[in-house]
Enzyme design. Sequence first.
Site, PDB file in Angstrom:
ATOM      1  N   ASP A  30       0.799  -1.229   0.000  1.00 47.15           N
ATOM      2  CA  ASP A  30       0.000   0.000   0.000  1.00 47.15           C
ATOM      3  C   ASP A  30       0.834   1.284   0.000  1.00 47.15           C
ATOM      4  O   ASP A  30       1.798   1.404   0.760  1.00 47.15           O
ATOM      5  CB  ASP A  30      -0.884   0.066   1.245  1.00 47.15           C
ATOM      6  CG  ASP A  30      -1.729  -1.162   1.459  1.00 47.15           C
ATOM      7  OD1 ASP A  30      -1.813  -1.996   0.545  1.00 47.15           O
ATOM      8  OD2 ASP A  30      -2.296  -1.293   2.562  1.00 47.15           O
ATOM      9  N   GLU A  52     -10.507  -2.212   4.202  1.00 48.94           N
ATOM     10  CA  GLU A  52      -9.175  -1.663   4.418  1.00 48.94           C
ATOM     11  C   GLU A  52      -9.045  -0.322   3.704  1.00 48.94           C
ATOM     12  O   GLU A  52      -9.823   0.033   2.823  1.00 48.94           O
ATOM     13  CB  GLU A  52      -8.088  -2.623   3.895  1.00 48.94           C
ATOM     14  CG  GLU A  52      -7.971  -3.921   4.669  1.00 48.94           C
ATOM     15  CD  GLU A  52      -6.776  -4.760   4.251  1.00 48.94           C
ATOM     16  OE1 GLU A  52      -6.125  -5.305   5.139  1.00 48.94           O
ATOM     17  OE2 GLU A  52      -6.507  -4.846   3.037  1.00 48.94           O
TER      18      GLU A  52
END
Length: 505
Positions: free
Chosen positions: A35, A212
């Site tokens: 990420d 998420e």
Amino acid sequence: MSGSPVRPTTHVARHGLGHLRPKLHFSPSAGFMNDPNGLLHDGERYHLYYQFAPGPLAVHGHICWGHALAEDLYHWHDAPTAIRETADGQAFSGCALIDHRNDSGLFAGPGPQNIVAIYTRHRDGRQNQWLAISQDGGLDFEEPAGINPVLDIGSDSFRDPKVFFHAPSGRWIMVVALARAHRIGFYGSGDLLHWQALSEFGPEGMLGIDYECPNLVELDIEGGGRRWVLIISINPGAPQGGSGSQYFVGDFDGERFVPDPQGLRLLDAGKDHYAIQVVEGLPSDQATGIGWLGNWQYCQEVPSEGWRGVMTLPRGLGLRRDWMGGLSLVQHVRGLEPLRVPIARPRIDSSLMPDQPLTDLDLPVDAAVELLLRFHLESLPTAPPGRGGRLVLCFGNAQGERLEIGYDAASHQLWTDRGELRGFSHPFFSQRSAIALGPDRREVRLQLIIDGCSLEMLAQDGEYSMSSMIYPAAPLDRLAIYVEAGQAGFGQLELNRLQSTLTRS
């Protein structure tokens, strides 16, 4: 009697893996990256922090924050690790911001140099939110004594905070995932240290196993107006399989997000786009996001020479009224203009026989390429029953590998097919993806960027996105264009070489 387990396989020709390393998209010099975190423009340069696992195995674990710097979102330079794993846990996803007014009281005074990171510490089944500050321009962060965690609800699935200042309410807003509960928590604070619960959103849309990496951003609407967009990534359980992202358009009053009744939308129709984060510190009309090109189903098993992980190119973000009257997220690649070097602008005769390529072009193997295409496609009366005219782009090589991208006029669908690339095989590495462009879309506008192991495709001036990882065993060095059972007219066909901006071995 059980059969043998299906194992991922990599078939690499004499070319090795060098052709898979992107020249334009950011990838780590070594180790594993996922990420994007803390995307920030500090007034002079961009910061790209990211989830990073150092080490030659290039797999997830012992996560810290990697860091790169650039002046233009392309010419990235590696910086030292910014936030490290400590005895209090790994440094999971989060954000960075500038505490201009010194609301936190942790700096000497107000100023644009007051960089704050807020992120998740993960240890022994506990996830909570921590704060660190940088006093050297965002290169290194320290966690002030006695303040952390700044938010702890006693949960093992509470992560990925994104914080921004909400001017109408005069406070900082945090959006954070209550992952396994499929909820997004909204918190408010006046000082970044003490947080008050405001509301929750969800469960809504696709649930999967975990929510998420939420983002909440106010975006311009083409033609006027602004609306709020809540982006939520899920893993696993996306429609394409594995991880993916969805978004909701609605209103935010500083406390609660209320979505429009148009339902959820997919942020990307491909298999490999996740955890987009919006850059903090840019003017509101320059909203820009960067995502991770990957899928948790196989990202730790793709071909590697000591590195794994690729970021998307920077995408400008906005909203547009679609054919149903709702608002769709529009994405366009930012900043490519100075990097383009024209290769070909061929004139195409679409009256050629269907089994002959309309054009056959050489591709550079040492650079990223961009294809800009605008065409009008009609089916012929001789088309086989049940299907219409098709335009097919075939990227190939002398080894017989093919990456196919096409459009079907009857179903108005765009597809990608990576099934004839032989550099990687995995039970979850789906060969094909498709998306419908809406009814009566016989004029199609495409932007394709192929860079090493990445393919980004935007259609209809950014209204549709399809991102895929590709693993040919040898470089793709040819492009052929075919029309099957149809008649095509071309308004634009441009092939560009994109100058390399990232030096990697």
